[in-house]
Motif scaffolding. Structure first.
Motif, PDB file in Angstrom:
ATOM      1  N   LEU A 178       0.830  -1.206   0.000  1.00 26.47           N
ATOM      2  CA  LEU A 178       0.000   0.000   0.000  1.00 26.47           C
ATOM      3  C   LEU A 178       0.866   1.259   0.000  1.00 26.47           C
ATOM      4  N   PHE A 179       1.909   1.252   0.808  1.00 29.93           N
ATOM      5  CA  PHE A 179       2.757   2.433   0.916  1.00 29.93           C
ATOM      6  C   PHE A 179       3.667   2.621  -0.298  1.00 29.93           C
ATOM      7  N   LYS A 180       4.067   1.517  -0.935  1.00 27.34           N
ATOM      8  CA  LYS A 180       5.004   1.602  -2.059  1.00 27.34           C
ATOM      9  C   LYS A 180       4.296   1.681  -3.411  1.00 27.34           C
ATOM     10  N   GLN A 181       3.201   0.925  -3.581  1.00 27.27           N
ATOM     11  CA  GLN A 181       2.479   0.899  -4.860  1.00 27.27           C
ATOM     12  C   GLN A 181       0.966   0.970  -4.606  1.00 27.27           C
ATOM     13  N   PRO A 182       0.478   2.126  -4.197  1.00 31.03           N
ATOM     14  CA  PRO A 182      -0.938   2.251  -3.825  1.00 31.03           C
ATOM     15  C   PRO A 182      -1.916   2.035  -4.972  1.00 31.03           C
ATOM     16  N   ASP A 183      -1.452   2.107  -6.213  1.00 37.10           N
ATOM     17  CA  ASP A 183      -2.341   1.906  -7.360  1.00 37.10           C
ATOM     18  C   ASP A 183      -2.344   0.472  -7.874  1.00 37.10           C
ATOM     19  N   LEU A 184      -1.522  -0.388  -7.296  1.00 34.93           N
ATOM     20  CA  LEU A 184      -1.436  -1.757  -7.797  1.00 34.93           C
ATOM     21  C   LEU A 184      -2.712  -2.536  -7.495  1.00 34.93           C
ATOM     22  N   PHE A 185      -3.310  -2.283  -6.324  1.00 37.62           N
ATOM     23  CA  PHE A 185      -4.559  -2.926  -5.944  1.00 37.62           C
ATOM     24  C   PHE A 185      -5.584  -1.852  -5.607  1.00 37.62           C
ATOM     25  N   ARG A 186      -6.859  -2.208  -5.760  1.00 44.37           N
ATOM     26  CA  ARG A 186      -7.930  -1.293  -5.353  1.00 44.37           C
ATOM     27  C   ARG A 186      -8.167  -1.399  -3.860  1.00 44.37           C
ATOM     28  N   SER A 187      -8.064  -2.615  -3.324  1.00 48.25           N
ATOM     29  CA  SER A 187      -8.285  -2.864  -1.901  1.00 48.25           C
ATOM     30  C   SER A 187      -7.083  -3.580  -1.302  1.00 48.25           C
ATOM     31  N   TYR A 188      -6.832  -3.276  -0.045  1.00 46.21           N
ATOM     32  CA  TYR A 188      -5.740  -3.896   0.706  1.00 46.21           C
ATOM     33  C   TYR A 188      -6.324  -4.407   2.017  1.00 46.21           C
ATOM     34  N   CYS A 189      -6.091  -5.679   2.342  1.00 47.70           N
ATOM     35  CA  CYS A 189      -6.608  -6.265   3.572  1.00 47.70           C
ATOM     36  C   CYS A 189      -5.453  -6.818   4.393  1.00 47.70           C
ATOM     37  N   ALA A 190      -5.118  -6.136   5.486  1.00 50.78           N
ATOM     38  CA  ALA A 190      -4.017  -6.546   6.363  1.00 50.78           C
ATOM     39  C   ALA A 190      -4.609  -7.140   7.636  1.00 50.78           C
ATOM     40  N   VAL A 191      -4.318  -8.410   7.890  1.00 48.91           N
ATOM     41  CA  VAL A 191      -4.853  -9.120   9.044  1.00 48.91           C
ATOM     42  C   VAL A 191      -3.728  -9.348  10.052  1.00 48.91           C
ATOM     43  N   SER A 192      -3.893  -8.801  11.244  1.00 53.54           N
ATOM     44  CA  SER A 192      -2.885  -8.949  12.307  1.00 53.54           C
ATOM     45  C   SER A 192      -1.473  -8.705  11.795  1.00 53.54           C
ATOM     46  N   SER A 223       5.314   7.334   2.486  1.00 51.37           N
ATOM     47  CA  SER A 223       4.564   6.573   1.491  1.00 51.37           C
ATOM     48  C   SER A 223       4.045   7.434   0.353  1.00 51.37           C
ATOM     49  N   ARG A 224       3.788   6.760  -0.747  1.00 59.21           N
ATOM     50  CA  ARG A 224       3.208   7.399  -1.916  1.00 59.21           C
ATOM     51  C   ARG A 224       1.695   7.493  -1.761  1.00 59.21           C
ATOM     52  N   ARG A 225       1.085   8.385  -2.522  1.00 55.46           N
ATOM     53  CA  ARG A 225      -0.362   8.533  -2.536  1.00 55.46           C
ATOM     54  C   ARG A 225      -0.929   7.965  -3.817  1.00 55.46           C
ATOM     55  N   ARG A 226      -2.145   7.508  -3.768  1.00 56.44           N
ATOM     56  CA  ARG A 226      -2.819   6.990  -4.950  1.00 56.44           C
ATOM     57  C   ARG A 226      -2.970   8.097  -5.984  1.00 56.44           C
ATOM     58  N   ALA A 227      -2.876   7.746  -7.245  1.00 53.57           N
ATOM     59  CA  ALA A 227      -2.945   8.740  -8.313  1.00 53.57           C
ATOM     60  C   ALA A 227      -4.270   9.482  -8.299  1.00 53.57           C
ATOM     61  N   ALA A 228      -5.348   8.760  -8.016  1.00 55.26           N
ATOM     62  CA  ALA A 228      -6.683   9.388  -7.959  1.00 55.26           C
ATOM     63  C   ALA A 228      -7.558   8.584  -7.014  1.00 55.26           C
ATOM     64  N   GLY A 229      -8.425   9.278  -6.297  1.00 56.02           N
ATOM     65  CA  GLY A 229      -9.343   8.597  -5.404  1.00 56.02           C
ATOM     66  C   GLY A 229      -8.661   8.073  -4.153  1.00 56.02           C
ATOM     67  N   GLN A 230      -9.287   7.092  -3.525  1.00 62.44           N
ATOM     68  CA  GLN A 230      -8.804   6.536  -2.271  1.00 62.44           C
ATOM     69  C   GLN A 230      -8.445   5.065  -2.400  1.00 62.44           C
ATOM     70  N   SER A 231      -7.438   4.650  -1.649  1.00 64.45           N
ATOM     71  CA  SER A 231      -7.139   3.236  -1.488  1.00 64.45           C
ATOM     72  C   SER A 231      -8.057   2.673  -0.414  1.00 64.45           C
ATOM     73  N   ASP A 232      -8.690   1.559  -0.699  1.00 64.68           N
ATOM     74  CA  ASP A 232      -9.596   0.892   0.223  1.00 64.68           C
ATOM     75  C   ASP A 232      -8.772  -0.037   1.111  1.00 64.68           C
ATOM     76  N   LEU A 233      -8.729   0.245   2.420  1.00 67.22           N
ATOM     77  CA  LEU A 233      -7.904  -0.537   3.341  1.00 67.22           C
ATOM     78  C   LEU A 233      -8.760  -1.141   4.432  1.00 67.22           C
ATOM     79  N   ILE A 246      -6.896   7.437   1.902  1.00 65.34           N
ATOM     80  CA  ILE A 246      -7.160   6.064   2.335  1.00 65.34           C
ATOM     81  C   ILE A 246      -8.532   5.980   2.985  1.00 65.34           C
ATOM     82  N   ALA A 247      -9.347   5.044   2.501  1.00 62.75           N
ATOM     83  CA  ALA A 247     -10.641   4.748   3.133  1.00 62.75           C
ATOM     84  C   ALA A 247     -10.413   3.564   4.064  1.00 62.75           C
ATOM     85  N   LEU A 248     -10.269   3.845   5.344  1.00 59.88           N
ATOM     86  CA  LEU A 248      -9.896   2.826   6.326  1.00 59.88           C
ATOM     87  C   LEU A 248     -11.114   2.201   6.981  1.00 59.88           C
ATOM     88  N   THR A 249     -11.125   0.865   7.015  1.00 61.86           N
ATOM     89  CA  THR A 249     -12.071   0.113   7.818  1.00 61.86           C
ATOM     90  C   THR A 249     -11.260  -0.714   8.802  1.00 61.86           C
TER      91      THR A 249
END
Length: 272
Positions: A161-175, A192-202, A242-245
């Motif tokens: 997420l921090f290095k390539q925020p545009d590679l995935f639309r959503s990122y799910c980190a468990v523990s 960290s880098r920012r997504r080119a447009a919009g939010q990264s779903d985390l 980042i749209a954090l859940t």
């Protein structure tokens, strides 16, 4: 070492998905990756199938049941694993899932492997070879894909997420193993880098253990991990890109969060 199940769903047939496997080599050619694929059986959407890519793919696909696939009838699942008879390749995942550190940094005292810090190399392999080839062969939608990981895998998800925020639309980190070389991940977030447009779903999921058990070293690591998690959540929640859940799971432990987190990912819709 717990062996993979001989009656795993991917070894049989499913009414909702068809299974396949592919093989990739590491950048140094010293080890191989076994990639499991489950593609919906119906007609693909115009833009291709949204896909959930799961680290520790051997264990993830061993744990899949038809009830799990029923939750994602329109999603492709990708398990990025290793050529091993066990559910986990401890040394390989420790090398691939941990971010780089300075050459003179001492490894954690309870490190699982002598080789660590290869996360950026592994991320490049995913971005440049694994994902493009799978996307083309199985008609996946490059704009709607999730990366899922547990423990060291969760640490890798945050690194991605921090290095390539545009590679995935959503990122799910468990523990995620935020204790590893703490406060390294906080430094990573700050740079960290920012997504080119919009939010990264985390989606960030973690256990709540009331009474940490084990020796003094493990208890100290747990306390450090909690402090790191608190700081990380505050930082991520304040970021407009980042749209954090976040979800806490009282009563669960680090190991049980693997299946809990996997189920949560399967019920989480990847945004358009």
């Amino acid at each position: 070492m717990r062996l993979r199940s001989k009656n795993a769903l991917w070894q049989s047939q499913s009414p909702t998905h068809r299974f396949a496997q592919r093989r990739f080599d590491s950048a140094d050619g010293l080890r191989g990756y076994r990639v499991f694929v489950a593609v919906p059986a119906g007609d693909r959407p115009v833009d291709g199938w949204p896909a959930i890519s799961m680290l520790d793919g051997n264990a993830a696909f061993d744990d899949l049941r038809q009830a799990d696939l029923d939750l994602v009838p329109g999603y492709a699942l990708i398990g990025i694993g290793y050529e091993t008879e066990g559910r986990h390749d401890v040394n390989a995942r420790a090398q691939d899932y941990t971010p780089p550190v300075s050459p003179d940094a001492a490894p954690p005292s309870d490190s699982a492997s002598e080789k660590e810090g290869g996360g950026d190399v592994f991320l490049a392999l995913l971005a440049e070879r694994v994902l493009p080839e799978l996307t083309k062969e199985f008609s996946l939608d490059p704009a709607r894909r999730m990366l899922w990981g547990h423990s060291y895998g969760g640490l890798f998800v945050l690194n991605a997420l921090f290095k390539q925020p545009d590679l995935f639309r959503s990122y799910c980190a468990v523990s995620p193993s935020l204790w590893w070389h703490a406060p390294l991940t906080l430094h990573m977030e700050g740079a960290s880098r920012r997504r080119a447009a919009g939010q990264s779903d985390l989606l960030l999921l973690y256990e709540v253990t009331e009474d940490p058990r084990g020796d003094e070293r493990r208890r100290a690591r747990m306390v450090q991990g909690r402090a790191m998690l608190k700081d990380m959540l505050e930082r991520l929640a304040a970021r407009p890109d980042i749209a954090l859940t976040q979800r806490a799971y009282p009563g669960e432990n680090h190991g049980s969060m693997f299946q809990v987190g996997l189920k949560a990912a399967l019920t989480h819709k990847i945004p358009n």
